[in-house]
Each structure stands twice: as C-alpha cells, then as structure tokens.
Scaffold this active site. Structure first.
Site, PDB file in Angstrom:
ATOM      1  N   PRO A 150      84.470  55.442  -5.006  1.00 64.95           N
ATOM      2  CA  PRO A 150      84.040  54.087  -5.392  1.00 64.95           C
ATOM      3  C   PRO A 150      83.037  53.510  -4.401  1.00 64.95           C
ATOM      4  O   PRO A 150      83.054  53.879  -3.224  1.00 64.95           O
ATOM      5  CB  PRO A 150      85.343  53.272  -5.365  1.00 64.95           C
ATOM      6  CG  PRO A 150      86.261  54.032  -4.471  1.00 64.95           C
ATOM      7  CD  PRO A 150      85.869  55.482  -4.564  1.00 64.95           C
ATOM      8  N   ASP A 151      82.170  52.604  -4.894  1.00 67.76           N
ATOM      9  CA  ASP A 151      81.306  51.907  -3.929  1.00 67.76           C
ATOM     10  C   ASP A 151      82.093  50.746  -3.329  1.00 67.76           C
ATOM     11  O   ASP A 151      83.318  50.675  -3.487  1.00 67.76           O
ATOM     12  CB  ASP A 151      79.970  51.490  -4.583  1.00 67.76           C
ATOM     13  CG  ASP A 151      80.123  50.373  -5.598  1.00 67.76           C
ATOM     14  OD1 ASP A 151      81.246  49.844  -5.755  1.00 67.76           O
ATOM     15  OD2 ASP A 151      79.115  50.016  -6.244  1.00 67.76           O
ATOM     16  N   PHE A 152      81.425  49.840  -2.629  1.00 69.59           N
ATOM     17  CA  PHE A 152      82.141  48.771  -1.930  1.00 69.59           C
ATOM     18  C   PHE A 152      82.179  47.468  -2.720  1.00 69.59           C
ATOM     19  O   PHE A 152      83.214  46.824  -2.820  1.00 69.59           O
ATOM     20  CB  PHE A 152      81.489  48.514  -0.555  1.00 69.59           C
ATOM     21  CG  PHE A 152      81.644  49.694   0.362  1.00 69.59           C
ATOM     22  CD1 PHE A 152      82.759  49.818   1.159  1.00 69.59           C
ATOM     23  CD2 PHE A 152      80.685  50.709   0.393  1.00 69.59           C
ATOM     24  CE1 PHE A 152      82.929  50.920   1.984  1.00 69.59           C
ATOM     25  CE2 PHE A 152      80.840  51.806   1.210  1.00 69.59           C
ATOM     26  CZ  PHE A 152      81.966  51.914   2.006  1.00 69.59           C
ATOM     27  N   ARG A 153      81.026  47.082  -3.281  1.00 64.60           N
ATOM     28  CA  ARG A 153      80.920  45.708  -3.754  1.00 64.60           C
ATOM     29  C   ARG A 153      80.839  45.540  -5.258  1.00 64.60           C
ATOM     30  O   ARG A 153      80.708  44.405  -5.735  1.00 64.60           O
ATOM     31  CB  ARG A 153      79.702  45.038  -3.095  1.00 64.60           C
ATOM     32  CG  ARG A 153      79.874  44.897  -1.606  1.00 64.60           C
ATOM     33  CD  ARG A 153      78.710  44.256  -0.908  1.00 64.60           C
ATOM     34  NE  ARG A 153      78.981  44.172   0.524  1.00 64.60           N
ATOM     35  CZ  ARG A 153      78.849  45.192   1.366  1.00 64.60           C
ATOM     36  NH1 ARG A 153      78.406  46.367   0.925  1.00 64.60           N
ATOM     37  NH2 ARG A 153      79.145  45.047   2.643  1.00 64.60           N
ATOM     38  N   ASN A 224      76.216  56.075   3.908  1.00 65.95           N
ATOM     39  CA  ASN A 224      77.468  56.651   3.410  1.00 65.95           C
ATOM     40  C   ASN A 224      78.199  57.449   4.483  1.00 65.95           C
ATOM     41  O   ASN A 224      77.584  58.040   5.375  1.00 65.95           O
ATOM     42  CB  ASN A 224      77.192  57.528   2.186  1.00 65.95           C
ATOM     43  CG  ASN A 224      76.619  56.706   1.044  1.00 65.95           C
ATOM     44  OD1 ASN A 224      76.685  55.479   1.093  1.00 65.95           O
ATOM     45  ND2 ASN A 224      76.069  57.360   0.043  1.00 65.95           N
ATOM     46  N   ASP A 226      80.663  59.714   3.552  1.00 64.30           N
ATOM     47  CA  ASP A 226      81.422  60.753   2.839  1.00 64.30           C
ATOM     48  C   ASP A 226      80.964  62.174   3.165  1.00 64.30           C
ATOM     49  O   ASP A 226      81.549  63.141   2.665  1.00 64.30           O
ATOM     50  CB  ASP A 226      81.356  60.506   1.325  1.00 64.30           C
ATOM     51  CG  ASP A 226      79.923  60.321   0.816  1.00 64.30           C
ATOM     52  OD1 ASP A 226      79.001  60.967   1.350  1.00 64.30           O
ATOM     53  OD2 ASP A 226      79.721  59.517  -0.112  1.00 64.30           O
ATOM     54  N   HIS A 243      75.924  54.668   9.413  1.00 63.40           N
ATOM     55  CA  HIS A 243      77.259  54.107   9.609  1.00 63.40           C
ATOM     56  C   HIS A 243      78.250  55.189  10.033  1.00 63.40           C
ATOM     57  O   HIS A 243      79.445  55.067   9.795  1.00 63.40           O
ATOM     58  CB  HIS A 243      77.737  53.390   8.333  1.00 63.40           C
ATOM     59  CG  HIS A 243      76.901  52.181   8.004  1.00 63.40           C
ATOM     60  ND1 HIS A 243      76.989  51.491   6.830  1.00 63.40           N
ATOM     61  CD2 HIS A 243      75.944  51.545   8.729  1.00 63.40           C
ATOM     62  CE1 HIS A 243      76.136  50.478   6.835  1.00 63.40           C
ATOM     63  NE2 HIS A 243      75.469  50.504   7.973  1.00 63.40           N
TER      64      HIS A 243
HETATM   65  P1  OAD Z   1      77.637  48.541  -2.125  1.00 62.81           P
HETATM   66  O1  OAD Z   1      78.929  48.739  -2.835  1.00 62.81           O
HETATM   67  O2  OAD Z   1      77.431  47.267  -1.415  1.00 62.81           O
HETATM   68  O3  OAD Z   1      76.431  48.691  -3.154  1.00 62.81           O
HETATM   69  C1  OAD Z   1      76.327  49.774  -4.045  1.00 62.81           C
HETATM   70  C2  OAD Z   1      75.163  49.513  -5.004  1.00 62.81           C
HETATM   71  O4  OAD Z   1      75.021  50.664  -5.812  1.00 62.81           O
HETATM   72  C3  OAD Z   1      75.392  48.330  -5.938  1.00 62.81           C
HETATM   73  O5  OAD Z   1      74.196  47.599  -6.068  1.00 62.81           O
HETATM   74  C4  OAD Z   1      75.766  48.990  -7.273  1.00 62.81           C
HETATM   75  O6  OAD Z   1      75.310  48.248  -8.381  1.00 62.81           O
HETATM   76  C5  OAD Z   1      75.013  50.292  -7.180  1.00 62.81           C
HETATM   77  N1  OAD Z   1      75.637  51.392  -7.902  1.00 62.81           N
HETATM   78  C6  OAD Z   1      76.938  51.743  -7.972  1.00 62.81           C
HETATM   79  N2  OAD Z   1      77.104  52.867  -8.689  1.00 62.81           N
HETATM   80  C7  OAD Z   1      75.863  53.260  -9.073  1.00 62.81           C
HETATM   81  C8  OAD Z   1      75.346  54.354  -9.837  1.00 62.81           C
HETATM   82  N3  OAD Z   1      76.118  55.309 -10.330  1.00 62.81           N
HETATM   83  N4  OAD Z   1      74.015  54.410 -10.035  1.00 62.81           N
HETATM   84  C9  OAD Z   1      73.182  53.449  -9.524  1.00 62.81           C
HETATM   85  N5  OAD Z   1      73.610  52.416  -8.805  1.00 62.81           N
HETATM   86  C10 OAD Z   1      74.924  52.312  -8.568  1.00 62.81           C
HETATM   87  O7  OAD Z   1      77.446  49.787  -1.142  1.00 62.81           O
HETATM   88  P2  OAD Z   1      76.428  49.934   0.059  1.00 62.81           P
HETATM   89  O8  OAD Z   1      75.180  49.212  -0.204  1.00 62.81           O
HETATM   90  O9  OAD Z   1      76.349  51.372   0.375  1.00 62.81           O
HETATM   91  O10 OAD Z   1      79.964  49.979   5.579  1.00 62.81           O
HETATM   92  O11 OAD Z   1      77.234  49.198   1.222  1.00 62.81           O
HETATM   93  C11 OAD Z   1      76.722  49.193   2.522  1.00 62.81           C
HETATM   94  C12 OAD Z   1      77.827  49.210   3.554  1.00 62.81           C
HETATM   95  O12 OAD Z   1      78.774  48.160   3.303  1.00 62.81           O
HETATM   96  C13 OAD Z   1      78.667  50.461   3.558  1.00 62.81           C
HETATM   97  O13 OAD Z   1      78.093  51.503   4.301  1.00 62.81           O
HETATM   98  C14 OAD Z   1      79.985  50.014   4.131  1.00 62.81           C
HETATM   99  C15 OAD Z   1      80.092  48.622   3.575  1.00 62.81           C
HETATM  100  O14 OAD Z   1      80.727  47.705   4.398  1.00 62.81           O
HETATM  101  C16 OAD Z   1      80.742  50.869   6.250  1.00 62.81           C
HETATM  102  O15 OAD Z   1      81.284  51.798   5.719  1.00 62.81           O
HETATM  103  C17 OAD Z   1      80.870  50.631   7.698  1.00 62.81           C
END
Ligand code: OAD
Ligand code: ZN
Length: 405
Positions: A150-153, A224, A226, A243
């Site tokens: 999963p992503d974060f936000r 990332n 991972d 990170h």
């Molecule tokens: P976010 O979860 O903040 O953002 C992910 C982005 O990817 C969002 O804009 C989603 O819409 C988009 N997204 C998700 N799935 C997708 C897909 N299959 N295709 C295209 N877009 C997609 O994640 P990051 O920006 O990586 O810190 O977050 C940055 C940092 O915040 C991370 O490295 C983490 C967190 O706190 C640490 O781990 C220390």
C-alpha cells in the site's frame, strides 16, 4: 553563484544541516503540535509552508518578475519614465500596453514551448528529437502498489488510514524515531508485513531498469523502502534510497539497556533482523543490548549521505526528469523537482495531479500558465500504464516485455 547553487540557496538546502533543518520544519509534522492535529491536511500544510518559507523575500521577487514578464511594453526600456509620467492618460490611449498572460505568450513565441503540450506523446517526442543522456527518475510509493504494497496517503487504502490497530498517538508516529525508541512494536509489526522477500518489482521498476540498461539513467531517487529497485536489477550506484531501506539495519542503543545507551552502531543484515521480527520479537544488539533498527529514515533522522553527495551535481547535469507515483508531500522531494534547469522537460506519471504550486519557479506547471517555459507533461493513470506507454512510444516495448517476464 551558479544557477543550481542559487536554487539550493532558495530552498535553504545548500548544506546537509540546512536540508535536515528544512526537512524537520516541513516534513515532520509532529514537531509542531498544530500541524500534527491538522495532519490530514499535510499537503496543504506543506504547500502553504513552502510558499511562506520560500520565502517572503523570494515571493516578492517572484511577483516582481511575473509583473515584468507578463507586460508587453513596446520600447519598454527607453520610454519607461515617459510612460510612467503619462499616468492615467495612458489608460485611455488606444495604444496602451496590453497585459499578456504567460499562456498567450507561449502561443506567440514558439521558443517558449520546450514541449508542444502536456501530453506524454509530446514529452517522448522531445526525447526522440533531442540527445537525451542524463535522465533523473524520482519515485514514490505509487510505483509499488501494483506489487501489493500500500502507499501512504491514498484515503482508505493508504497506510496512514490503516494504523488503528497500533494505537498510535498520530499516524506518522510509526516512523518517528523518538516514538520507536519507547515503543518499537508498532513499527516492527508493520515491518513484518512490508519486509522484502514477498514482493516482486512492477513494470514501472523494470521501465527504470530499462533506462539504466540503455545508458540513459543518471540516477533514480526513490522514497521507497521496499528495495524493489534493487531486486529489479537497477545498479546500486545509480540508486539513491532517500528514505533508506530495509536492506541493512544497525544498533541505535537504548533498548534493554535504558536511555543512557547511545548504541554502538553495529550493522546487521536484513536476514538477521527478519528472523527476529518474524518471530514477533524485538531485535537487540548482540554487542551492547541496544535496539536494532532497519536503516529506514525515520522522521527526526538525517537522510543518507549519498543523497547529499549527489544532489547538486546530478540536478545540474540532468536533461530530463521523470516523477512517478508520489504525492510530492514530503521535503525535500517536493522541492528538488525545482532544481533542474527551467528548460528541462519534466513528466509526472501519477493517478492524480500533484506538485502544482501555481508559481513561476516552484512546482509543476502543466497548463503553461505560470512558468516561463512550457516543459511539464502529465500522464494521469497508473504508474505501470504510464511507463508501458512511454516505453512503447520510445520503441522499447519489446525490451520492457523481456525484462518484466
Ligand atoms: P504517498 O502515499 O504520499 O503518495 C503516493 C502517490 O501515488 C499518490 O499521489 C497516489 O495517488 C499515487 N498512486 C498510488 N497508487 C498508484 C498507481 N498504481 N499508479 C499511479 N499512481 C499511484 O507516497 P509517497 O509520496 O511515496 O516516508 O510518500 C512519501 C513518504 O511519505 C514516504 O517515503 C514515507 C511517507 O511518510 C517514509 O517511509 C520515511
Ligand atoms: Zn549495539
């Protein structure tokens, strides 16, 4: 002062210390209690903060500049004083100077359009017509969601919306170094579910690997943790894990031995740590009894030295920037996109538009309304679809298929 030094100065990231201060100010919402409480609005917080911190002085310059550049005043220089004196009269004159927007200017002057429009097709057309050699790719959690991480936000599916079980004081506490020292269990439980070994790289990872194989990748800056970049075969020297990652771990002290122990820094392999956390136990240092923490950059910690060592030179050299699968919410990532020269084309591949600050110098400008040159493209869709499409347009479709399979 070179252009890039100037930009680093503007961003206040001309030194490791400043960068980390900047990150602490902008990234670590828990440092400021109000921000923590407004946590759901991190993007807005970060944006407004950025506008304010980048700087009042800077914004004033930016506004002055914008005013100058959007006003056509024939014989501008020689007649400047005269024009000024005429005052009101000028307003009623048939021949008064006419404000023209940046967008209109781009319609008039083709040299302002580095790429034709904001489509992926135009972006690739630029690549094919120019001798591109130094591509920087910046990635975030979106490139790994199709691998099952999963992503974060993202609301509902994102990690920060799914931490109820850990009873955290606020979602980011799971990556907070002070919280971890007191209570490592939540992070270690999460780490177990994210630990490398179960996941495979996605077509997006292999697309970046392909750029490396073609000799085009200057550097991949990933947020990332991972390690899928490594598994896809992207060479370590082309990779900056901004990170950190689960790849190694080290002793940070405290643990069994109490707060006085600062740790001995002994390095441990990911296999050593994995065996312990998969047994639902806490990893302690064999030398001093301190806590062992995977080398992931927690809020409150410095970014890896490799990041600082390469940032300035890389972005100076960069002739194309591709940003994939990130919300551009975390400093310095959301700012380093501005470090490339104003004519360097940038492409965002993401489910939603991010990083637009409506500013002449900062953030993306997909519409061409805000910045001098049109150079930003946006593919709205999944990272994999965007990367596969880009590979196809570049004539790399078969190469990508071979890598993915
Ligand atoms: P976010 O979860 O903040 O953002 C992910 C982005 O990817 C969002 O804009 C989603 O819409 C988009 N997204 C998700 N799935 C997708 C897909 N299959 N295709 C295209 N877009 C997609 O994640 P990051 O920006 O990586 O810190 O977050 C940055 C940092 O915040 C991370 O490295 C983490 C967190 O706190 C640490 O781990 C220390
Ligand atoms: Zn130790």
């Amino acid at each position: 002062m070179t252009e890039i030094e100037h930009k680093l100065n503007e961003l206040n990231i001309n030194s490791e210390e400043n960068l980390n201060n900047e990150i602490k100010k902008n990234v670590f919402p828990q440092i400021n209690k109000n921000e923590t409480e407004n946590n759901k609005n991190v993007l807005n917080d970060s944006d407004s903060k950025k506008e304010n911190s980048n700087d009042i002085k800077d914004n004033k310059n930016v506004n002055d500049k914008l005013k100058n550049e959007t006003t056509i005043t024939p014989n501008n220089n020689t007649n400047e004083k005269k024009e000024h004196k005429k005052g009101r009269e000028r307003k009623h004159s048939k021949h008064h100077s006419k404000k023209i927007s940046r967008l209109e200017k781009k319609k008039l002057y083709s040299h302002l359009n580095i790429i034709k429009d904001s489509s992926l097709e135009s972006f690739v057309e630029y690549i094919l017509q120019n001798n591109i050699k130094n591509v920087i790719v910046m990635t975030g959690a979106g490139i790994s969601t199709s691998a099952g991480i999963p992503d974060f936000r993202t609301p509902k599916s994102g990690l920060y919306d799914n931490l109820q079980q850990y009873n955290l004081p606020y979602p980011e506490a799971i990556f907070d170094i002070d919280y971890f020292r007191e209570n490592p269990k939540p992070f270690l439980t999460l780490a177990k579910s994210l630990y490398p070994g179960r996941f495979r790289p996605t077509p997006s990872h292999y697309f970046i690997k392909l750029l490396a194989d073609k000799g085009l990748l200057l550097r991949l800056y990933t947020q990332n943790i991972d390690t899928l970049e490594r598994i896809s075969g992207i060479p370590e020297d082309l990779l900056i894990e901004a990170h950190g990652s689960f790849n190694t771990a080290h002793c940070i002290g405290q643990g069994k031995t109490g707060k006085g122990n600062k740790g001995c820094n002994k390095v441990y392999t990911k296999e050593f740590v994995r065996d312990i956390i998969f047994n639902d136990e806490i990893p302690y240092c064999l030398e001093c009894g301190g806590l062992i923490k995977p080398d992931i950059v927690f809020f409150g910690e410095d970014l890896p030295i490799k990041f600082f060592e390469n940032l300035e030179n890389d972005f100076k050299k960069c002739d194309l920037l591709i940003v994939i699968g990130t919300s551009l919410n975390v400093q310095p990532f959301c700012s380093i996109i501005d470090l490339v020269s104003p004519k360097v084309p940038r492409c965002l591949i993401n489910l939603m538009e991010v990083g637009v600050l409506k500013n002449p110098h900062h953030g993306f400008d997909f519409t061409g309304e805000y910045q001098k040159f049109r150079r930003d493209a946006f593919f709205k869709g999944t990272c994999d679809d965007g990367c596969i499409k880009m590979a196809k347009l570049l004539g790399y479709e078969d190469d990508l298929k071979i890598l993915v399979n």
